[in-house]
Design a protein around this motif. Structure first.
Motif, PDB file in Angstrom:
ATOM      1  N   ALA A   1       9.131  56.632   1.825  1.00  0.00           N
ATOM      2  CA  ALA A   1       9.560  56.237   2.996  1.00  0.00           C
ATOM      3  C   ALA A   1       8.788  54.867   3.398  1.00  0.00           C
ATOM      4  O   ALA A   1       9.596  54.075   4.106  1.00  0.00           O
ATOM      5  CB  ALA A   1       9.144  57.319   4.201  1.00  0.00           C
ATOM      6  N   TRP A   2       7.718  54.597   3.140  1.00  0.00           N
ATOM      7  CA  TRP A   2       6.996  53.534   3.425  1.00  0.00           C
ATOM      8  C   TRP A   2       7.742  52.251   2.382  1.00  0.00           C
ATOM      9  O   TRP A   2       7.909  51.201   3.362  1.00  0.00           O
ATOM     10  CB  TRP A   2       5.394  53.430   3.248  1.00  0.00           C
ATOM     11  CG  TRP A   2       4.766  54.118   4.205  1.00  0.00           C
ATOM     12  CD1 TRP A   2       4.281  55.541   3.980  1.00  0.00           C
ATOM     13  CD2 TRP A   2       4.325  53.550   5.492  1.00  0.00           C
ATOM     14  NE1 TRP A   2       3.500  55.759   5.128  1.00  0.00           N
ATOM     15  CE2 TRP A   2       3.614  54.692   6.164  1.00  0.00           C
ATOM     16  CE3 TRP A   2       4.603  52.388   6.070  1.00  0.00           C
ATOM     17  CZ2 TRP A   2       2.994  54.649   7.236  1.00  0.00           C
ATOM     18  CZ3 TRP A   2       3.951  52.208   7.389  1.00  0.00           C
ATOM     19  CH2 TRP A   2       3.060  53.626   7.876  1.00  0.00           C
TER      20      TRP A   2
ATOM     21  N   VAL B   1      12.914  54.087  13.518  1.00  0.00           N
ATOM     22  CA  VAL B   1      12.406  55.167  12.625  1.00  0.00           C
ATOM     23  C   VAL B   1      11.184  54.692  11.821  1.00  0.00           C
ATOM     24  O   VAL B   1      10.458  55.626  11.179  1.00  0.00           O
ATOM     25  CB  VAL B   1      13.557  55.228  11.382  1.00  0.00           C
ATOM     26  CG1 VAL B   1      14.033  54.149  10.507  1.00  0.00           C
ATOM     27  CG2 VAL B   1      13.326  56.578  10.458  1.00  0.00           C
TER      28      VAL B   1
ATOM     29  N   HIS C   1       6.648  60.486   1.284  1.00  0.00           N
ATOM     30  CA  HIS C   1       6.053  59.556   2.275  1.00  0.00           C
ATOM     31  C   HIS C   1       5.812  58.102   1.772  1.00  0.00           C
ATOM     32  O   HIS C   1       6.176  57.245   2.267  1.00  0.00           O
ATOM     33  CB  HIS C   1       4.844  59.924   2.702  1.00  0.00           C
ATOM     34  CG  HIS C   1       4.985  61.241   3.808  1.00  0.00           C
ATOM     35  ND1 HIS C   1       3.696  61.750   4.466  1.00  0.00           N
ATOM     36  CD2 HIS C   1       5.900  61.671   4.513  1.00  0.00           C
ATOM     37  CE1 HIS C   1       4.145  62.698   5.357  1.00  0.00           C
ATOM     38  NE2 HIS C   1       5.451  62.620   5.403  1.00  0.00           N
TER      39      HIS C   1
ATOM     40  N   LEU D   1      13.611  47.688   4.564  1.00  0.00           N
ATOM     41  CA  LEU D   1      14.411  47.687   5.859  1.00  0.00           C
ATOM     42  C   LEU D   1      13.917  46.573   6.559  1.00  0.00           C
ATOM     43  O   LEU D   1      14.705  45.551   6.995  1.00  0.00           O
ATOM     44  CB  LEU D   1      14.439  49.170   6.562  1.00  0.00           C
ATOM     45  CG  LEU D   1      15.036  49.129   7.794  1.00  0.00           C
ATOM     46  CD1 LEU D   1      16.781  48.749   7.432  1.00  0.00           C
ATOM     47  CD2 LEU D   1      15.049  50.512   8.532  1.00  0.00           C
ATOM     48  N   ILE D   2      12.585  46.619   6.954  1.00  0.00           N
ATOM     49  CA  ILE D   2      11.878  45.518   7.840  1.00  0.00           C
ATOM     50  C   ILE D   2      12.204  44.068   7.197  1.00  0.00           C
ATOM     51  O   ILE D   2      12.460  42.956   7.844  1.00  0.00           O
ATOM     52  CB  ILE D   2      10.404  45.681   8.012  1.00  0.00           C
ATOM     53  CG1 ILE D   2      10.223  46.907   8.673  1.00  0.00           C
ATOM     54  CG2 ILE D   2       9.758  44.545   8.730  1.00  0.00           C
ATOM     55  CD1 ILE D   2       9.727  46.748   9.923  1.00  0.00           C
TER      56      ILE D   2
ATOM     57  N   ARG E   1       0.813  50.270   2.341  1.00  0.00           N
ATOM     58  CA  ARG E   1       1.465  51.713   1.812  1.00  0.00           C
ATOM     59  C   ARG E   1       2.863  51.417   0.999  1.00  0.00           C
ATOM     60  O   ARG E   1       3.263  52.222   0.016  1.00  0.00           O
ATOM     61  CB  ARG E   1       1.500  52.862   2.835  1.00  0.00           C
ATOM     62  CG  ARG E   1       0.132  52.980   3.411  1.00  0.00           C
ATOM     63  CD  ARG E   1       0.203  54.303   3.891  1.00  0.00           C
ATOM     64  NE  ARG E   1      -1.156  54.355   4.706  1.00  0.00           N
ATOM     65  CZ  ARG E   1      -1.258  55.399   5.535  1.00  0.00           C
ATOM     66  NH1 ARG E   1      -0.593  56.602   5.501  1.00  0.00           N
ATOM     67  NH2 ARG E   1      -2.338  55.589   6.226  1.00  0.00           N
TER      68      ARG E   1
ATOM     69  N   ALA F   1      10.218  60.846   5.941  1.00  0.00           N
ATOM     70  CA  ALA F   1       9.132  60.683   6.754  1.00  0.00           C
ATOM     71  C   ALA F   1       9.098  62.137   7.345  1.00  0.00           C
ATOM     72  O   ALA F   1       7.731  62.559   7.573  1.00  0.00           O
ATOM     73  CB  ALA F   1       9.389  59.832   7.783  1.00  0.00           C
TER      74      ALA F   1
ATOM     75  N   GLY G   1      18.790  48.676  11.598  1.00  0.00           N
ATOM     76  CA  GLY G   1      17.818  49.747  11.685  1.00  0.00           C
ATOM     77  C   GLY G   1      18.042  50.869  12.383  1.00  0.00           C
ATOM     78  O   GLY G   1      17.340  51.812  12.594  1.00  0.00           O
TER      79      GLY G   1
ATOM     80  N   VAL H   1      15.600  43.061   7.917  1.00  0.00           N
ATOM     81  CA  VAL H   1      15.775  42.734   9.140  1.00  0.00           C
ATOM     82  C   VAL H   1      15.231  41.358   9.467  1.00  0.00           C
ATOM     83  O   VAL H   1      15.817  40.423  10.321  1.00  0.00           O
ATOM     84  CB  VAL H   1      15.040  43.760  10.185  1.00  0.00           C
ATOM     85  CG1 VAL H   1      15.258  43.165  11.643  1.00  0.00           C
ATOM     86  CG2 VAL H   1      16.116  44.933  10.235  1.00  0.00           C
TER      87      VAL H   1
ATOM     88  N   PRO I   1      17.863  53.799   6.964  1.00  0.00           N
ATOM     89  CA  PRO I   1      17.167  54.302   7.963  1.00  0.00           C
ATOM     90  C   PRO I   1      17.281  56.023   7.984  1.00  0.00           C
ATOM     91  O   PRO I   1      16.316  56.519   8.164  1.00  0.00           O
ATOM     92  CB  PRO I   1      17.849  54.077   9.317  1.00  0.00           C
ATOM     93  CG  PRO I   1      18.518  52.727   8.830  1.00  0.00           C
ATOM     94  CD  PRO I   1      18.920  52.711   7.340  1.00  0.00           C
TER      95      PRO I   1
ATOM     96  N   ILE J   1      14.579  57.230   5.207  1.00  0.00           N
ATOM     97  CA  ILE J   1      13.502  56.915   5.551  1.00  0.00           C
ATOM     98  C   ILE J   1      13.026  58.231   6.440  1.00  0.00           C
ATOM     99  O   ILE J   1      12.076  58.659   6.306  1.00  0.00           O
ATOM    100  CB  ILE J   1      13.308  55.670   6.554  1.00  0.00           C
ATOM    101  CG1 ILE J   1      13.416  54.454   5.490  1.00  0.00           C
ATOM    102  CG2 ILE J   1      12.024  55.611   7.132  1.00  0.00           C
ATOM    103  CD1 ILE J   1      13.517  53.025   6.313  1.00  0.00           C
ATOM    104  N   PHE J   2      14.203  58.716   7.541  1.00  0.00           N
ATOM    105  CA  PHE J   2      13.800  59.511   8.257  1.00  0.00           C
ATOM    106  C   PHE J   2      13.660  60.872   7.541  1.00  0.00           C
ATOM    107  O   PHE J   2      12.816  61.856   7.606  1.00  0.00           O
ATOM    108  CB  PHE J   2      15.116  59.693   9.065  1.00  0.00           C
ATOM    109  CG  PHE J   2      15.062  60.939  10.208  1.00  0.00           C
ATOM    110  CD1 PHE J   2      13.832  61.124  11.051  1.00  0.00           C
ATOM    111  CD2 PHE J   2      16.326  61.850  10.093  1.00  0.00           C
ATOM    112  CE1 PHE J   2      13.924  62.189  12.110  1.00  0.00           C
ATOM    113  CE2 PHE J   2      16.084  63.105  10.906  1.00  0.00           C
ATOM    114  CZ  PHE J   2      14.880  63.076  12.031  1.00  0.00           C
TER     115      PHE J   2
ATOM    116  N   PRO K   1      12.591  48.821  13.532  1.00  0.00           N
ATOM    117  CA  PRO K   1      13.609  50.029  13.805  1.00  0.00           C
ATOM    118  C   PRO K   1      12.676  51.138  14.176  1.00  0.00           C
ATOM    119  O   PRO K   1      11.588  51.522  13.913  1.00  0.00           O
ATOM    120  CB  PRO K   1      13.824  50.189  12.628  1.00  0.00           C
ATOM    121  CG  PRO K   1      13.881  48.912  11.564  1.00  0.00           C
ATOM    122  CD  PRO K   1      12.617  48.337  12.200  1.00  0.00           C
TER     123      PRO K   1
ATOM    124  N   SER L   1      11.013  51.609   4.366  1.00  0.00           N
ATOM    125  CA  SER L   1      10.749  50.813   5.930  1.00  0.00           C
ATOM    126  C   SER L   1      10.449  49.355   5.296  1.00  0.00           C
ATOM    127  O   SER L   1      10.731  48.427   6.292  1.00  0.00           O
ATOM    128  CB  SER L   1       9.350  51.675   6.413  1.00  0.00           C
ATOM    129  OG  SER L   1       9.858  52.816   6.773  1.00  0.00           O
TER     130      SER L   1
ATOM    131  N   LEU M   1       7.796  56.666  11.460  1.00  0.00           N
ATOM    132  CA  LEU M   1       7.017  56.803  10.230  1.00  0.00           C
ATOM    133  C   LEU M   1       5.296  56.506  10.387  1.00  0.00           C
ATOM    134  O   LEU M   1       4.627  57.387  10.043  1.00  0.00           O
ATOM    135  CB  LEU M   1       7.652  55.999   9.055  1.00  0.00           C
ATOM    136  CG  LEU M   1       6.934  56.039   7.846  1.00  0.00           C
ATOM    137  CD1 LEU M   1       6.847  57.610   7.072  1.00  0.00           C
ATOM    138  CD2 LEU M   1       7.453  54.742   6.876  1.00  0.00           C
TER     139      LEU M   1
END
Lengths: 325, 295
Positions: B264-265, A134, B261, B271-272, B52, B253, B219, B275, B246, B249-250, A132, B268, A138
């Motif tokens: 956010a990691w 975003v 932070h 999220l990944i 992270r 971030a 995402g 996906v 997402p 995370i934005f 993604p 992510s 990051l």
């Protein structure tokens, strides 16, 4: 080509004979036609809604909306030139870096890679498209920007003395046009390479064999026979990548620094059309500001529309030629 | 397999041949280098994600609400649920239209309107997601006066339509004509043939296409910025702003806090993983289909 396929003709006859199913068939036809109609309707609706919303700004500033570089929400002055400039420059950086790499990968996969290596490498590169936007942002903020600020930018400016040119001068903040261009390069790489790979795979074997039989080296065969054959398809892929880069929003918004100024230096922060909208839309200070952002959106819409149409046309032409031989 | 057509022994004496040989070796080397360099970013990103994000993903990340600034820990329970809700909404809206349009494209291949729709789907597919976002805001949020999960879901669903339509078309076209003819010969009506024979034969491929589309929109952030908007609190109401991974995370971030932070990691990574799991299921579905065809 506009005639019915034999199956469809036969099907229609069957439908007429069996009267009970005629209603079902008609319903089915209506249903799928309606669903298909949704696509042009949606596209038309998007165009109308955004252009109507952006009309006040276009009306107020005329053509100078696209050429003026004054973007000043406080004084109600809106010119989209810095955002258009930033969009073009960041996309150009991305394509300059991504195109040679993508063609290299595609050539490696189509000409050199042994079968056991082809799948994993193709998978890894394609996976880049699944990350993604975003997350790229990051990664850019936490990893790429510090490296750029501490290592790459001082190296380019001072060690290589590129600072004397306007392109690599000024303070190294990290967030910059260069950062946005670099992350865009990674993001469009899978699009260009997958189209290029497909086109290269479609090049007939005889082309390669003919040049090799004439005594050409592998590279001469690629350069003289394979690449010319695939050229317009690869260009189509590059333009498709350009379409992605122009409209990419989140990662760029997070890395470009968001400042509405035109600067020759790639170290300076900038704006793209997409990042301008993402950054200011929810805090728009008034109706004109909102309308100006909509107008920027409409401009982006039109530009990507043209770019994508050209790309599709090029790719379609090649696959048609490739299919015939 | 040799990479050169000219053996080195034959080259040694001739300067021109040697130059050609050197050019060849250089260019082949550069191509191999490009392949290596192109796979590096992905490897780097994954290393950082696991390094992270892995340390911040704990059980309470899935069960707790976001913590205020200064407090460590906290989770993204609301954002994870929000993303799932948005994906369900988008699928409800996007899949039927996409599959229906795909059927149309496959059955009316060659007709002028089908060609136009196919071209416009490709164009729609290349539409920047931020444009879809401001369109959804103008069309669905502005008239109502407030952000809503529904608007976000519809914006994502609209992005799915062209992707699903094109994959459905490709798959339906691979269904052998003989199958269709056999059904018609048995007296099946055309619509029944299409829905029960053709669609069913193509179902594995269509599911794959749908999953790929869902993975792609999972995402997406830009279409949600001005529609679903995000929410720091627990909300599953479709008429209210809703949190999404997402978006969360934005927000984290671009904040200046190290704790955020780390969150956010972690977000992510989750999220990944989401996906990738969806894509993996899609891949397995394809493989099963092909192995079934090979039997």
């Amino acid at each position: 080509m506009s005639t019915l396929t034999p199956t469809a003709v036969r099907a229609r006859h069957t439908a007429i004979r069996i009267s009970g199913s005629a209603i079902g068939d008609r319903l089915y036809d209506w249903a799928i036609t309606f669903f298909a109609l949704c696509v042009p309707l949606l596209l038309g609706l998007i165009a109308i809604e955004i252009s109507v919303a952006g009309w006040p700004a276009f009306h107020r500033f005329g053509l100078s909306f696209l050429t003026s570089s004054a973007w000043d929400p406080v004084h109600g002055q809106f010119g989209a030139a810095p955002a258009i400039y930033g969009t073009l420059v960041s996309s150009a950086i991305a394509l300059c870096i991504a195109t040679p790499l993508a063609i290299g990968v595609a050539l490696f996969l189509s000409e050199f890679a042994p079968p056991w290596l082809r799948q994993p490498v193709a998978f890894l590169v394609d996976l880049l498209a699944a990350i993604p936007s975003v997350v790229y942002g990051l990664w850019g903020i936490c990893v790429l920007i510090p490296i750029l600020r501490v290592v790459v930018m001082p190296f380019l400016r001072d060690t290589l003395h590129l600072g004397v040119t306007p392109f690599f001068s000024g303070p190294a903040y990290g967030t910059s046009m260069l950062a946005a261009g670099l992350i865009l390069a990674v993001m469009v790489l899978p699009y260009i390479s997958s189209v290029s790979r497909e086109v290269l795979m479609a090049v007939p074997r005889s082309q390669r064999e003919a040049t090799l039989a004439l005594g050409a080296t592998k590279w001469e065969s690629i350069w003289g026979a394979v690449l010319p054959f695939a050229k317009s398809g690869i260009i189509g892929g590059v333009i498709l990548g350009l379409g992605r880069a122009l409209g990419e929003t989140m990662a760029v918004t997070m890395l470009i620094g968001n400042r509405p100024e035109i600067s020759a230096s790639l170290f300076a922060p900038g704006y793209t059309m997409a990042s301008l909208i993402a950054n200011e839309f929810s805090e728009a200070s008034g109706d004109l500001h909102l309308s100006a952002l909509m107008a920027v959106g409409f401009t982006l819409f039109v530009i990507t529309l043209v770019v994508n149409a050209v790309a599709r046309w090029l790719v379609m032409r090649v696959s048609r030629i490739g299919g015939q031989t | 397999m040799s990479t050169t057509a000219v053996p080195w022994s034959a080259v040694r004496g001739d300067a021109r041949l040697r130059r050609r040989h050197i050019v060849n070796v250089t260019m082949v080397g550069l191509i191999a280098l490009a392949a290596v360099v192109a796979t590096l970013p992905l490897i780097f990103i994954f290393i950082h994600l696991v390094d992270r994000g892995g340390s911040a993903v704990r059980w309470h990340f899935f069960t707790h609400m976001p913590a205020p600034v200064g407090e460590t820990g906290g989770g993204m329970a609301n954002a994870i649920v929000g993303t799932l809700i948005l994906m369900a909404l988008a699928s409800t809206f996007g899949l039927p239209i996409g599959i229906g349009a795909g059927l149309y494209l496959a059955e009316r291949r060659g007709e002028r309107f089908a060609t136009l729709v196919r071209f416009l789907s490709d164009v729609l597919n290349g539409l920047p997601s931020i444009v879809m976002g401001i369109f959804a805001w103008q069309f669905l949020v502005r008239p109502v006066g407030h952000f809503s999960a529904l608007a976000g879901g519809i914006a994502l669903g609209a992005m799915m339509i062209p992707m699903v339509a094109r994959t459905t078309e490709e798959i339906v076209r691979t269904v052998p004509v003989s199958l269709r003819e056999a059904a018609l010969a048995l007296g099946y009506a055309r619509w029944r043939t299409s829905l029960t024979i053709v669609l069913r034969t193509a179902s594995a491929g269509i599911v794959t296409g749908a999953l790929v589309a869902i993975a792609r929109i999972a995402g997406e952030t830009a279409p949600l910025l001005f529609t679903a908007f995000g929410n720091q609190f627990w909300s599953t109401s479709l008429a209210q702003p809703i949190a999404a991974l997402p978006l969360q995370i934005f927000t984290y971030a671009v904040s200046p806090y190290d704790d955020w932070h780390a969150q956010a990691w972690a977000g992510s990574l989750v999220l990944i993983a989401l996906v990738l799991v969806i894509s993996l299921i899609a891949r397995i579905a394809v493989r099963r289909r092909f192995s079934a065809a090979g039997d």
